[in-house]
Write a protein that holds these residues in place. Structure first.
Motif, PDB file in Angstrom:
ATOM      1  N   THR A   1      -2.617  15.118  90.848  1.00  0.00           N
ATOM      2  CA  THR A   1      -1.462  14.601  90.121  1.00  0.00           C
ATOM      3  C   THR A   1      -0.846  15.679  89.235  1.00  0.00           C
ATOM      4  OG1 THR A   1      -2.424  12.400  90.127  1.00  0.00           O
ATOM      5  CG2 THR A   1      -0.690  12.799  88.531  1.00  0.00           C
TER       6      THR A   1
ATOM      7  N   PHE B   1       2.855  17.222  89.585  1.00  0.00           N
ATOM      8  CA  PHE B   1       3.763  17.138  88.436  1.00  0.00           C
ATOM      9  C   PHE B   1       4.338  18.512  88.119  1.00  0.00           C
ATOM     10  CE2 PHE B   1       4.897  16.881  83.959  1.00  0.00           C
ATOM     11  CZ  PHE B   1       5.506  15.646  83.880  1.00  0.00           C
TER      12      PHE B   1
ATOM     13  N   PRO C   1      10.121  13.153  91.811  1.00  0.00           N
ATOM     14  CA  PRO C   1       9.101  12.999  90.763  1.00  0.00           C
ATOM     15  C   PRO C   1       7.759  12.636  91.396  1.00  0.00           C
ATOM     16  CG  PRO C   1      11.010  11.606  90.310  1.00  0.00           C
ATOM     17  CD  PRO C   1      11.204  12.215  91.664  1.00  0.00           C
TER      18      PRO C   1
ATOM     19  N   ASP D   1       4.430  10.776  92.560  1.00  0.00           N
ATOM     20  CA  ASP D   1       4.167   9.373  92.876  1.00  0.00           C
ATOM     21  C   ASP D   1       3.622   8.655  91.651  1.00  0.00           C
ATOM     22  OD1 ASP D   1       4.971   9.678  95.497  1.00  0.00           O
ATOM     23  OD2 ASP D   1       2.943  10.073  96.233  1.00  0.00           O
TER      24      ASP D   1
ATOM     25  N   SER E   1       5.443   7.594  89.135  1.00  0.00           N
ATOM     26  CA  SER E   1       6.289   7.754  87.945  1.00  0.00           C
ATOM     27  C   SER E   1       7.016   6.451  87.653  1.00  0.00           C
ATOM     28  CB  SER E   1       7.320   8.866  88.167  1.00  0.00           C
ATOM     29  OG  SER E   1       6.695  10.106  88.359  1.00  0.00           O
TER      30      SER E   1
ATOM     31  N   ALA F   1       9.229   4.274  84.315  1.00  0.00           N
ATOM     32  CA  ALA F   1       9.868   4.348  82.998  1.00  0.00           C
ATOM     33  C   ALA F   1       9.532   3.067  82.250  1.00  0.00           C
ATOM     34  CB  ALA F   1      11.372   4.514  83.141  1.00  0.00           C
TER      35      ALA F   1
ATOM     36  N   PRO G   1      13.140   6.329  87.210  1.00  0.00           N
ATOM     37  CA  PRO G   1      12.227   7.423  86.849  1.00  0.00           C
ATOM     38  C   PRO G   1      12.723   8.790  87.328  1.00  0.00           C
ATOM     39  CG  PRO G   1      11.022   5.654  87.941  1.00  0.00           C
ATOM     40  CD  PRO G   1      12.476   5.320  88.015  1.00  0.00           C
TER      41      PRO G   1
ATOM     42  N   ARG H   1      15.164  10.133  84.747  1.00  0.00           N
ATOM     43  CA  ARG H   1      14.451  10.515  83.526  1.00  0.00           C
ATOM     44  C   ARG H   1      13.658  11.799  83.763  1.00  0.00           C
ATOM     45  NH1 ARG H   1      14.248   6.532  79.590  1.00  0.00           N
ATOM     46  NH2 ARG H   1      12.295   7.383  78.793  1.00  0.00           N
ATOM     47  N   PHE H   2      13.056  11.921  84.945  1.00  0.00           N
ATOM     48  CA  PHE H   2      12.306  13.132  85.263  1.00  0.00           C
ATOM     49  C   PHE H   2      13.250  14.330  85.358  1.00  0.00           C
ATOM     50  CE2 PHE H   2       9.889  16.088  87.907  1.00  0.00           C
ATOM     51  CZ  PHE H   2       8.663  16.065  87.264  1.00  0.00           C
TER      52      PHE H   2
ATOM     53  N   TYR I   1      13.817  15.647  81.935  1.00  0.00           N
ATOM     54  CA  TYR I   1      12.623  16.365  81.496  1.00  0.00           C
ATOM     55  C   TYR I   1      12.545  17.731  82.179  1.00  0.00           C
ATOM     56  CZ  TYR I   1       7.745  17.285  80.367  1.00  0.00           C
ATOM     57  OH  TYR I   1       6.589  17.852  79.908  1.00  0.00           O
TER      58      TYR I   1
END
Length: 66
Positions: free
Chosen positions: A3, A7, A18, A20, A22, A24, A30, A33-34, A37
């Motif tokens: 993981t 990431f 993103p 697996d 992920s 929100a 997600p 949002r990713f 980031y």
């Protein structure tokens, strides 16, 4: 692939989705949002390079570091 590895890879490669699993907390997408980031991580890495290699930045110009 672990993981953490997935990431980290997804942070540095905008073509990867993103990791697996992920989610929100507020039900928003997600992936979006990713992406925010990811952008923050890339900007901080570019800023770190510019701060470390100030002479190089002066030689090639600030636009090279964008």
């Amino acid at each position: 692939m672990s993981t953490q590895t997935a990431f980290a890879a997804a942070l540095l490669d905008p073509e990867l989705p993103p990791p697996d699993g992920s989610v929100a907390w507020n039900g928003s997408d997600p992936a979006r949002r990713f992406a925010v980031y990811r952008n923050n991580v890339v900007v901080s890495l570019v800023d770190a390079l510019a701060d470390t290699f100030t002479v190089t930045q002066e030689l090639v110009g600030e636009a090279f570091f964008l």
